[in-house]
Design a protein around this motif. Structure first.
Motif, short mmCIF file in Angstrom:
data_model
loop_
_atom_site.label_atom_id
_atom_site.label_comp_id
_atom_site.label_asym_id
_atom_site.label_seq_id
_atom_site.Cartn_x
_atom_site.Cartn_y
_atom_site.Cartn_z
N GLU A 73 11.56 3.27 8.91
CA GLU A 73 10.21 2.77 8.65
C GLU A 73 9.46 3.57 7.59
OE1 GLU A 73 11.21 3.99 11.59
OE2 GLU A 73 10.99 2.52 13.19
N LEU A 74 10.01 4.72 7.20
CA LEU A 74 9.26 5.66 6.35
C LEU A 74 8.87 5.06 4.99
CD1 LEU A 74 9.91 9.41 6.06
CD2 LEU A 74 9.67 8.09 3.96
N HIS A 75 9.79 4.38 4.33
CA HIS A 75 9.49 3.82 3.00
C HIS A 75 8.32 2.85 3.07
CE1 HIS A 75 13.63 5.21 2.44
NE2 HIS A 75 13.40 5.19 1.15
N ASP A 76 8.38 1.96 4.05
CA ASP A 76 7.33 0.95 4.16
C ASP A 76 5.99 1.59 4.50
OD1 ASP A 76 6.82 -2.14 4.44
OD2 ASP A 76 5.78 -1.19 6.11
N ALA A 77 6.01 2.58 5.41
CA ALA A 77 4.76 3.22 5.83
C ALA A 77 4.11 3.98 4.68
CB ALA A 77 5.02 4.16 7.01
N ILE A 78 4.90 4.72 3.92
CA ILE A 78 4.33 5.48 2.80
C ILE A 78 3.88 4.52 1.69
CG2 ILE A 78 4.81 7.24 1.03
CD1 ILE A 78 4.48 8.27 3.96
N GLY A 79 4.61 3.43 1.50
CA GLY A 79 4.17 2.41 0.55
C GLY A 79 2.83 1.82 0.96
N GLU A 80 2.69 1.50 2.23
CA GLU A 80 1.44 0.92 2.71
C GLU A 80 0.30 1.93 2.62
OE1 GLU A 80 0.96 -2.20 3.34
OE2 GLU A 80 -1.13 -1.96 3.95
N LEU A 81 0.61 3.19 2.96
CA LEU A 81 -0.39 4.26 2.86
C LEU A 81 -0.88 4.39 1.41
CD1 LEU A 81 -1.54 6.88 4.51
CD2 LEU A 81 0.12 8.07 3.09
N THR A 82 0.05 4.43 0.46
CA THR A 82 -0.32 4.55 -0.96
C THR A 82 -1.11 3.33 -1.42
OG1 THR A 82 1.77 5.76 -1.26
CG2 THR A 82 0.57 5.14 -3.25
N ASN A 83 -0.69 2.16 -0.94
CA ASN A 83 -1.39 0.92 -1.26
C ASN A 83 -2.84 0.97 -0.77
OD1 ASN A 83 -1.57 -1.91 -2.05
ND2 ASN A 83 -1.54 -2.35 0.14
N MET A 84 -3.04 1.50 0.43
CA MET A 84 -4.41 1.56 0.98
C MET A 84 -5.24 2.60 0.24
SD MET A 84 -4.14 0.92 5.07
CE MET A 84 -2.78 2.00 5.43
N ILE A 85 -4.64 3.73 -0.15
CA ILE A 85 -5.39 4.73 -0.93
C ILE A 85 -5.82 4.12 -2.27
CG2 ILE A 85 -5.20 6.93 -2.16
CD1 ILE A 85 -3.28 7.86 0.09
N ALA A 86 -4.88 3.47 -2.96
CA ALA A 86 -5.21 2.86 -4.26
C ALA A 86 -6.22 1.72 -4.09
CB ALA A 86 -3.93 2.35 -4.92
N GLY A 87 -6.05 0.94 -3.03
CA GLY A 87 -6.97 -0.18 -2.80
C GLY A 87 -8.38 0.30 -2.49
N SER A 88 -8.48 1.34 -1.67
CA SER A 88 -9.79 1.88 -1.33
C SER A 88 -10.43 2.55 -2.55
CB SER A 88 -9.62 2.90 -0.19
OG SER A 88 -10.86 3.45 0.16
N PHE A 89 -9.61 3.21 -3.36
CA PHE A 89 -10.08 3.83 -4.61
C PHE A 89 -10.61 2.74 -5.55
CE2 PHE A 89 -8.60 5.66 -8.86
CZ PHE A 89 -9.73 6.43 -9.04
N ARG A 90 -9.88 1.64 -5.64
CA ARG A 90 -10.31 0.52 -6.49
C ARG A 90 -11.67 -0.02 -6.02
NH1 ARG A 90 -7.15 -5.20 -6.42
NH2 ARG A 90 -7.42 -4.85 -4.19
#
Lengths: 164, 121
Positions: free
Chosen positions: A89-106
């Motif tokens: 599950e690690l790849h998907d979780a870190i991808g989603e985490l990075t997606n949320m950081i970038a999305g919140s930053f946006r």
């Protein structure tokens, strides 16, 4: 000139706030932020790297770095399981985490500067003894964080800013 | 009560399932994109759909538009969970037929409130 002067401090502040917010709400961890740096020689020691690109008036990347152990702990906390039981599950979780950081930053930058950005799907690299080199002229700032004993990094790479 | 979660991230599906389980809802189907979501719905209706926006194959918006065009399931309540937080995005989602909207990242309490609000409709 301070080391982070090349990138507007507003970007750094909003990226730091976005990262801490994502960790507090989705990982259930309070992050301790350290001083950002833009020293060229700094290469965060990481086995797990998540990347999301953004494009609008400003174009660049948000990059998340952690060790494998820290990434497993983050994944376990997000999923509500023990770190030892984290498997594929690690790849998907870190991808989603990075997606949320970038999305919140946006979202934060849209409120702060009125800029509208599109963001890419996340990519995640897991391995050892590698680093990322950018061939074009970019501005970079690395934001260090501490989660318990683990060091994490979020890097902002700007390839074109609204003022350029 | 049966839920359908449509999200290309297995992590996000698990986070939402954990929240639903804590609310006492155990009957949850999963799909990785809008096209798979429609496949799940063809096997039988659900009471609530929770969907992401940005997904491969078929986006959440296209998925909802399709659901709203199908007479037998067109009234199914839909909650959208996404990082898209711009006002224009929310307006587009509401026009497509979304009933409620959660912006990621979210607290468990926020997700709980939104799910309960959709169920109370």
């Amino acid at each position: 000139m301070p080391p982070t002067a090349a990138i507007d401090s507003l970007f750094i502040d909003e990226l730091t706030a976005a990262t801490r917010d994502v960790f507090k709400t989705m990982v259930f961890q309070d992050l301790e932020a350290a001083s950002p740096t833009s020293e060229d020689a700094l290469k965060p020691g990481a086995n797990v790297v998540g990347t999301v690109a953004f494009a609008g008036k400003t174009v660049g990347l948000v990059v998340f770095y952690s060790t494998l152990d820290a990434a497993q702990a983050i994944t376990a906390s997000m999923l509500g399981v023990e770190p030892a039981s984290v498997n594929g599950e690690l790849h998907d979780a870190i991808g989603e985490l990075t997606n949320m950081i970038a999305g919140s930053f946006r979202t934060r930058m849209a409120h702060a500067k009125g800029e509208t950005w599109a963001i890419s799907v996340p990519t995640v690299t897991v391995g050892s003894d590698f680093y990322t080199k950018y061939v074009s002229d970019v501005q970079r700032v690395l934001c260090p964080f501490r989660m318990n004993k683990a060091e994490l990094y979020v890097e902002l790479i700007v390839t074109r800013s609204a003022t350029q | 009560m049966r839920f359908l979660i449509v999200d290309d991230s297995s992590t996000m599906r698990r986070i939402i399932i954990n929240t639903l389980n804590k609310l006492g809802h155990q009957d949850v189907a999963e799909a990785g994109n809008g096209k798979e979501g429609l496949d799940r719905l063809s096997a039988g209706p659900v009471d609530v759909i929770i969907t992401d926006w940005n997904m491969p194959e078929m986006s959440g918006i296209d998925f909802i538009r399709t659901v709203r065009s199908m007479p037998e399931i067109k009234d199914t309540p839909v909650l959208m969970v996404t990082t898209n937080a711009a006002k224009d995005d929310i307006v587009e989602a509401l026009k497509a037929g979304v009933n409620s909207y959660v912006v990621k990242p979210f607290t468990p309490d926020t997700m709980k409130e939104k799910i309960e609000a959709v169920l109370a409709r």
